[in-house]
Write an enzyme that holds these catalytic residues in place. Sequence first.
Site, PDB file in Angstrom:
ATOM      1  N   CYS A   2       0.822  -1.211   0.000  1.00  0.00           N
ATOM      2  CA  CYS A   2       0.000   0.000   0.000  1.00  0.00           C
ATOM      3  C   CYS A   2       0.855   1.260   0.000  1.00  0.00           C
ATOM      4  CB  CYS A   2      -0.871   0.016   1.240  1.00  0.00           C
ATOM      5  SG  CYS A   2      -1.862  -1.455   1.415  1.00  0.00           S
ATOM      6  N   ARG A  27       5.253  -0.075  -5.961  1.00  0.00           N
ATOM      7  CA  ARG A  27       5.204  -0.893  -4.748  1.00  0.00           C
ATOM      8  C   ARG A  27       4.252  -2.077  -4.895  1.00  0.00           C
ATOM      9  NH1 ARG A  27       6.686   2.132   0.089  1.00  0.00           N
ATOM     10  NH2 ARG A  27       5.149   0.923   1.230  1.00  0.00           N
ATOM     11  N   TRP A  74      -3.044  -2.683  -1.495  1.00  0.00           N
ATOM     12  CA  TRP A  74      -2.681  -4.075  -1.802  1.00  0.00           C
ATOM     13  C   TRP A  74      -3.512  -4.909  -0.822  1.00  0.00           C
ATOM     14  CZ3 TRP A  74      -0.277  -8.370   0.480  1.00  0.00           C
ATOM     15  CH2 TRP A  74       0.247  -9.315  -0.415  1.00  0.00           C
ATOM     16  N   ASN A  99      -1.880   2.013   5.786  1.00  0.00           N
ATOM     17  CA  ASN A  99      -0.990   0.909   5.399  1.00  0.00           C
ATOM     18  C   ASN A  99      -0.782   0.045   6.641  1.00  0.00           C
ATOM     19  OD1 ASN A  99      -0.697   2.318   3.059  1.00  0.00           O
ATOM     20  ND2 ASN A  99       1.505   2.723   3.276  1.00  0.00           N
ATOM     21  N   GLY A 100      -0.796  -1.269   6.463  1.00  0.00           N
ATOM     22  CA  GLY A 100      -0.560  -2.151   7.610  1.00  0.00           C
ATOM     23  C   GLY A 100      -1.787  -2.992   7.915  1.00  0.00           C
ATOM     24  N   GLU A 482      18.176 -17.363  -7.670  1.00  0.00           N
ATOM     25  CA  GLU A 482      17.779 -16.001  -8.023  1.00  0.00           C
ATOM     26  C   GLU A 482      17.289 -15.945  -9.479  1.00  0.00           C
ATOM     27  OE1 GLU A 482      17.124 -13.485  -6.332  1.00  0.00           O
ATOM     28  OE2 GLU A 482      17.284 -11.771  -7.681  1.00  0.00           O
ATOM     29  N   GLU A 489       8.746 -14.785 -11.157  1.00  0.00           N
ATOM     30  CA  GLU A 489       7.978 -13.622 -10.707  1.00  0.00           C
ATOM     31  C   GLU A 489       7.547 -12.709 -11.849  1.00  0.00           C
ATOM     32  OE1 GLU A 489       9.980 -11.415  -7.553  1.00  0.00           O
ATOM     33  OE2 GLU A 489      11.851 -11.377  -8.640  1.00  0.00           O
TER      34      GLU A 489
HETATM   35  C1  G6P Z   1       9.666  -8.390  -2.041  1.00  0.00           C
HETATM   36  C2  G6P Z   1      10.337  -7.848  -3.291  1.00  0.00           C
HETATM   37  C3  G6P Z   1      11.650  -8.582  -3.526  1.00  0.00           C
HETATM   38  C4  G6P Z   1      12.545  -8.467  -2.306  1.00  0.00           C
HETATM   39  C5  G6P Z   1      11.823  -8.937  -1.026  1.00  0.00           C
HETATM   40  C6  G6P Z   1      12.609  -8.565   0.215  1.00  0.00           C
HETATM   41  O1  G6P Z   1       9.263  -9.703  -2.238  1.00  0.00           O
HETATM   42  O2  G6P Z   1       9.487  -8.016  -4.415  1.00  0.00           O
HETATM   43  O3  G6P Z   1      12.311  -8.025  -4.649  1.00  0.00           O
HETATM   44  O4  G6P Z   1      13.698  -9.226  -2.490  1.00  0.00           O
HETATM   45  O5  G6P Z   1      10.548  -8.296  -0.923  1.00  0.00           O
HETATM   46  O6  G6P Z   1      12.616  -7.170   0.319  1.00  0.00           O
HETATM   47  P1  G6P Z   1      13.741  -6.323   1.013  1.00  0.00           P
HETATM   48  O7  G6P Z   1      13.311  -4.891   0.798  1.00  0.00           O
HETATM   49  O8  G6P Z   1      13.732  -6.716   2.467  1.00  0.00           O
HETATM   50  O9  G6P Z   1      15.022  -6.638   0.350  1.00  0.00           O
END
Ligand code: G6P
Length: 610
Positions: A2, A27, A74, A99-100, A482, A489
Amino acid sequence: MCGIVAAAARRDVVPTLIAGLKALEYRGYDSAGIALLTDNGLTRVRTKGKVRDLETLYATQPVHGHTGIAHTRWATHGAPVTMNAHPMASRDTVAVVHNGIIENHDELRSELRALGFVFTSETDTEVIAHLVEHHHSQGLSLLESVQRTIARLHGAYAIAVMSLREPGRVIGARRGSPMVVGLSDDEQFIASDIHALLPVTRRFIYLDEGDVAEVNIDQVRVFDAQGQQVERTVKQAHFSADAVERGEYRHYMLKEIHEQPQAIADTLEGRLSGGHILTEIFGVGARELLTRTRAVQIVACGSSYHAALIARYWIEAFAGLPCIVEIASEYRYRQSVVMPDSLLVTVSQSGETADTLAALKLAKTRGYLSELAICNVPESSIVRESKLSLMTRAGPEIGVASTKAFTTQLVALALLALELGRHHGLDNARYEALVKQLETLPGALRGVLTLDGAIKQMAQHFVSKQHALFLGRGTQFPIAMEGALKLKEISYIHAEAYPAGELKHGPLALVDEDMPVIAVAPNDHLLEKLKSNIEEVRARGAELYVLADEDVAHGMTRDRDHLITVPRCGELIAPIVFTVPLQLLAYHVAVLRGTDVDQPRNLAKSVTVE
Ligand code: G6P
């Protein structure tokens, strides 16, 4: 996830709110809405779908207002439909974006129903709107009403609230979810992320946990969790709105892939001197802490977790220290053993991932030596909660699928592993050679990016596939993970990664002519082992794609196989170099399949709920 944008101004705030929502689209969200205080009362325009749908609604039925709050949602509680889109309103007087997650919403809903409030959505957020209105209608100011309301909320929130009774004012509050106040001369703003406000201001206050901000057209007041008025530092954003423009690129993801040589050069800048890593870059007292460290525990999610898995190979090899890596959402709910003199490391692009943040908070109660954050956002919650930090300098990453954030994390983790090594017996000549390798990385990445055309060609073979298998050994196993994550994704092709040696224990059963197998083959001590695994796959008729170091590419493939020759590189930087062709592969397959590359379905950039 969100996003929130809010404004109190003398001019019409609709263009600012819409531009802010667009800047937050990256986001990930599924509905959007705006509430305005107008001469005719409180108006709300909400829609399922995209911000551009909201924009069309405003274009066909223009509404203007000087105070407004806006949101991209979201879905968590309730389906992504217009009825559940924020802002939520109470009695056409109070409007709230959130948000939350409010965990005690059921209990509050029952109380509010008994008081005569009527609910029109399935969201947890609606209780906030009614609770504020309950206090406000009894004569409390909007500020006091919000303070009373948040005292009743359990869970995580960043909220922006406005009322018809107090035009020209927005109240913001945060606990467990980020929020900034944007300052300007004669208009003020609130947002969940500075990107939303870069076109209108570069001056920000980052609210602390428990803060409440009263944002008026000319003035901002901040109150801490105890209700005391406090002065919070005003910070200048170091990048402009241009940094989040797509420029000549078709997608942010492609732009961010191509930004990697520069992002890595930036991440290394000022961190090395005379062939050595400067220990102070990790923070005050880092030298003593790294010397005392006897074990390392890393927690992270998503791509950041993959980066951490590679760091485990490095830390154990260079420093001889045991290193445990765990997904944050597992770590935080498990009774784990903390080894003596353990350093806790979190890895996070956003610094706001709910599970990583919660894992860090929990770890702080468990007797680690210290905690170090590897993060891309200096003002984030994770950095603020950590004693030590090393910032990646990837710049804003907009594509949901992480690219430059991931490779800069690997650079930061390599610096950590080498520095731990230096304090724990790594041979000096080897240390210096490895640091030199790191310095060659921006050039190596520029070289590997020239493979773009060849990979685009190769991508055509994947367009109609349902599944793909990625193989790697050693540090290339997490790189294979990865690569598989990137493909699934953004192209929605089911992809799995296996350590190549594990093939015989199951996945080989899946291999036939319909299963593309991608093998990552750098020139390292595991190459001969990997070659045998490639033979096993070939013998089963799989369509084989090999990414091989140019020194060993000859003879790696047979007639039907596909080969991508990767420029020669050292063993330390090989995982980072080999990541790039896998990113490009996922990107081109997704473009050919026509998916939403930058905002894949159901996914969010910053996962701020559990
Ligand atoms: C989401 C994003 C990823 C990311 C993960 C962890 O799933 O789409 O790209 O790796 O969160 O996020 P962070 O901000 O903690 O790296």
